[in-house]
Design a protein around this motif. Structure first.
Motif, PDB file in Angstrom:
ATOM      1  N   THR A 336       0.852  -1.184   0.000  1.00 17.43           N
ATOM      2  CA  THR A 336       0.000   0.000   0.000  1.00 17.43           C
ATOM      3  C   THR A 336       0.892   1.240   0.000  1.00 17.43           C
ATOM      4  O   THR A 336       2.126   1.143   0.059  1.00 17.43           O
ATOM      5  CB  THR A 336      -0.899   0.028   1.240  1.00 17.43           C
ATOM      6  OG1 THR A 336      -0.072   0.258   2.402  1.00 17.43           O
ATOM      7  CG2 THR A 336      -1.649  -1.283   1.423  1.00 17.43           C
ATOM      8  N   PHE A 337       0.277   2.407  -0.055  1.00 13.13           N
ATOM      9  CA  PHE A 337       1.050   3.650  -0.029  1.00 13.13           C
ATOM     10  C   PHE A 337       1.847   3.797   1.261  1.00 13.13           C
ATOM     11  O   PHE A 337       2.850   4.511   1.297  1.00 13.13           O
ATOM     12  CB  PHE A 337       0.117   4.861  -0.216  1.00 13.13           C
ATOM     13  CG  PHE A 337      -0.367   5.033  -1.618  1.00 13.13           C
ATOM     14  CD1 PHE A 337       0.516   5.332  -2.638  1.00 13.13           C
ATOM     15  CD2 PHE A 337      -1.713   4.889  -1.931  1.00 13.13           C
ATOM     16  CE1 PHE A 337       0.083   5.485  -3.944  1.00 13.13           C
ATOM     17  CE2 PHE A 337      -2.166   5.044  -3.226  1.00 13.13           C
ATOM     18  CZ  PHE A 337      -1.261   5.336  -4.236  1.00 13.13           C
ATOM     19  N   GLU A 338       1.399   3.129   2.309  1.00 12.54           N
ATOM     20  CA  GLU A 338       2.119   3.172   3.581  1.00 12.54           C
ATOM     21  C   GLU A 338       3.505   2.540   3.457  1.00 12.54           C
ATOM     22  O   GLU A 338       4.418   2.854   4.227  1.00 12.54           O
ATOM     23  CB  GLU A 338       1.309   2.440   4.658  1.00 12.54           C
ATOM     24  CG  GLU A 338       1.827   2.591   6.061  1.00 12.54           C
ATOM     25  CD  GLU A 338       1.518   3.947   6.654  1.00 12.54           C
ATOM     26  OE1 GLU A 338       2.091   4.259   7.707  1.00 12.54           O
ATOM     27  OE2 GLU A 338       0.706   4.689   6.066  1.00 12.54           O
ATOM     28  N   ASP A 339       3.688   1.661   2.495  1.00 11.24           N
ATOM     29  CA  ASP A 339       4.963   0.971   2.317  1.00 11.24           C
ATOM     30  C   ASP A 339       5.962   1.778   1.494  1.00 11.24           C
ATOM     31  O   ASP A 339       7.110   1.361   1.341  1.00 11.24           O
ATOM     32  CB  ASP A 339       4.729  -0.382   1.638  1.00 11.24           C
ATOM     33  CG  ASP A 339       3.876  -1.309   2.486  1.00 11.24           C
ATOM     34  OD1 ASP A 339       4.271  -1.564   3.632  1.00 11.24           O
ATOM     35  OD2 ASP A 339       2.819  -1.758   2.017  1.00 11.24           O
ATOM     36  N   ILE A 340       5.539   2.901   0.934  1.00  7.08           N
ATOM     37  CA  ILE A 340       6.444   3.737   0.140  1.00  7.08           C
ATOM     38  C   ILE A 340       7.131   4.715   1.083  1.00  7.08           C
ATOM     39  O   ILE A 340       6.488   5.555   1.703  1.00  7.08           O
ATOM     40  CB  ILE A 340       5.687   4.493  -0.968  1.00  7.08           C
ATOM     41  CG1 ILE A 340       4.970   3.493  -1.889  1.00  7.08           C
ATOM     42  CG2 ILE A 340       6.646   5.356  -1.772  1.00  7.08           C
ATOM     43  CD1 ILE A 340       4.098   4.144  -2.942  1.00  7.08           C
TER      44      ILE A 340
END
Length: 650
Positions: A336-340
């Protein structure tokens, strides 16, 4: 109002008071309260009262309904009851007797009154809110003689976290020979009411969490095609969709009411939905009597105030329910964007564009050098879109042999070519129906296949090899390339009409050398991940390591950085990572750390040292120093401010 005469109390009477009442009396005397003084509670303005009622609406509604039902039918004695907030403000008051009502109102003991110990002395509500326990105060036990005509009992009300929301109170006229029995009776009723209020508050919170969850478009769209569990903030399952049974082997009736850890031991809800966690976290679990299954996503659920009230858990079985359900075949986006990771302006701009694209179903073109994280972005776009309940199918176009690329993408019928399966096969487009198809290295597609891809993008139709039948497919295409497609168009290796059809939402992923300010946080993030898989990694890296990392240009980008850190972890073992643990080709990039700088945090220290080194090399010219470090002028100003470095040349 004149002072009331001091009522006589013997020393023996006072000694028999409970410890909590004696301590309250001591506090009142310390504050200078006069027992015989007319200490009427102040009353809030009407608008202030209404504001407090609005902010405590759920608690008040439940408490009022419960108290009125508990005490409203008691006609054989004069009693009154009230609901207070955590500050001792009376938010509701009621009574079954007009004379008792007149007595209460004459003393300001009604809606809006502020019953604080420093204002009205010792009372049951003030003790209950202060100590968090049920208290009885009768007659002369009240510090202020003004209230010695009452007997009262009060009990605190807590939410499920233990926080005191306020107190409920029940009072009657004090009668010397019967008040003890009356108080015991009223106390038993009040305790049952308090228990009922707290239970109903938990149910109301669970219902609100459930409503917030099922009204979310992403969850609503998945209810019929995936397994979904919803927990409250304590991790208790309060909802379970029918599809969960096919994954866990457990009936809904056996799942609801259980701790989610009993259903999926690999999940801890305190890590699944940590405070401030705005995006889903991905876990790998094992189904009931099955091998490891595709990832599941745990997302926090927020209440109207922005507080986490529970967790939604989306379960993706390896094969979804038939009879019209989406066939996922294990194709699940795991990021998810949290992993970027990254705070640089370049990567944040890419994230903003990607989040915007996730709100649409248009084709997305992701451009970036190898190793920059294009597939990570594609995963995040899918998981943040309305298609997140559908399959995420990724295929590397450069890895498919030229002679089978058409059958891989579009499928084939049985006997279409030598070596084909008798029953035929669906292509990647059909597998991705209802979800997203990622075409990585799309520049490698043969020109003749590009024409078929263009047809699909324009009509949503595919034709399998060896078949004339047209199949309608609803799949969103995300294309990735590490080459410039414009150059392919110029050379004639890439169709210009396909290029313009793909170039709807174009997002460039910056290389690592253009966002060197992110190297520190990326390295920390990767090392944290590696420490999760290596229990023997106990120490942070040596401060000198960051100098090497920041000085390298990283042609392989994040993939190269990850591999270098894996190498370092393997070489370091249990000790801290040293510069010598990094791959040999990086060793020439080391810079000696400044001896007079004490390590605060290893990477922060070396970041400051590199700034000082660059400024020294460029004789304080900040623009030149920025070019030397490979960062922007704005970034070097920001980092100089962060490390308290002087902005003027000395």
């Amino acid at each position: 109002m004149q002072k009331l005469p001091e009522q006589s109390l013997t020393e023996s009477d006072v000694k028999n008071f409970q410890k909590s009442i004696l301590e309250s009396w001591s506090r009142c005397k310390t504050r200078g309260l006069d027992r015989s003084g007319p200490h009427l509670p102040p009353v809030l303005r009407a608008d202030e009262i209404e504001a407090r009622i609005r902010s405590n609406r759920a608690y008040i509604d439940i408490a009022v309904r419960t108290l009125d039902a508990t005490f409203g039918n008691l006609r054989d004695q004069s009693i009154g009851w009230g609901v207070l907030d955590a500050d001792g403000i009376t938010l509701h008051a009621n009574t079954n007797d007009q004379h008792f009502f007149d007595r209460l109102r004459s003393l300001n003991l009604w809606k809006g009154s502020h019953l604080a110990e420093e204002k009205v002395g010792t009372t049951a509500p003030t003790l209950a809110i202060r100590d968090g326990a049920t208290h009885k105060v009768a007659g002369h036990e009240h510090f202020c003689a003004l209230y010695s005509c009452f007997s009262s009992v009060a009990s605190p009300i807590r939410d499920r976290t233990g926080k005191i929301l306020g107190a409920i109170d029940c009072s009657s006229l004090y009668r010397k020979y019967s008040s003890e029995e009356t108080l015991d009776y009223l106390s038993s009723l009040l305790l049952r009411a308090a228990s009922a209020i707290e239970t109903e508050l938990r149910f109301a919170e669970d219902l609100s969490t459930l409503c917030e969850a099922v009204s979310h478009p992403r969850i609503a769209s998945q209810l019929s095609t995936t397994g979904i569990l919803i927990t409250n903030r304590e991790g208790i399952v309060i909802f379970c969709s029918p599809a969960v049974e096919s994954f866990t082997g457990l009936k809904m009736i056996d799942v609801i009411g259980r701790d989610v850890g009993a259903v999926f031991p690999q999940i801890r809800t305190d890590t699944a939905a940590a405070p401030g966690q705005s995006c889903p976290r991905v876990f790998r679990v094992k189904g009931h009597n099955r091998e490891e299954c595709p990832p599941i996503r745990c997302s926090p659920i927020y209440d109207s105030l922005g507080n986490i009230s529970g967790t939604s858990i989306v379960v993706h079985p390896a094969k979804q329910i038939p009879d019209g359900g989406i066939q996922r075949d294990g194709h699940v986006a795991g990021y998810t964007f949290e992993d970027i990771v990254g705070d640089s302006q370049a990567i944040q701009q890419s994230i903003r564009w990607a989040k915007t694209s996730s709100r649409h179903s248009f084709t997305v073109l992701l451009e970036g050098e190898t190793g920059t994280g294009k597939e990570l972005f594609a995963n995040a776009i899918h998981n943040s879109s309305s298609r997140s309940g559908g399959p995420f199918v990724a295929i590397n176009c450069s890895a498919i042999p030229r002679d089978i690329v058409e059958s891989e993408l579009f499928g084939y019928v049985g006997g279409a070519f030598t070596g084909s399966r008798k029953e035929g096969s669906r292509g990647k487009f059909q597998i991705a129906d209802g979800g997203t198809l990622l075409l990585d290295e799309i520049n490698s597609l043969p020109v003749e296949i590009q024409a078929k891809l263009l047809r699909f993008l324009e009509s949503g139709e595919v034709i399998r090899v060896g078949e004339a039948k047209v199949h309608k497919v609803d799949a969103r295409v995300i294309a990735c390339t590490s080459a410039r497609l414009e150059e392919g168009v110029e050379r004639g290796t890439f169709r210009s009409d396909l290029y313009y059809r793909l170039n709807v939402l174009r997002i460039r992923i910056p290389p690592l050398r253009e966002r060197k300010e992110d190297i520190v946080s990326l390295a920390n993030h990767i090392l944290n991940e590696l420490s999760g898989t290596r229990a023997d990694l106990e120490s942070p890296p040596d401060p000198g390591v960051s100098a090497i990392l920041l000085a390298h240009d990283w042609p392989g980008n994040v993939r190269e950085l990850r591999n270098c850190l894996k190498h370092a972890v393997a070489m370091a073992g249990r000790r801290e990572i040293q510069p010598g643990d990094l791959p040999a080709y990086l060793q020439g990039n080391a810079r000696p750390p400044c001896a007079d700088v004490q390590p605060e945090k290893p990477f922060l220290k070396m970041e400051k040292e590199l700034l000082l080194y660059a400024l020294e090399e460029t004789q304080g010219l900040r623009e030149e120093a920025a070019r030397l470090l490979g960062i922007s002028r704005a970034t070097i100003y920001r980092k100089m401010k962060k490390h308290n470095l002087p902005r003027k040349r000395s």
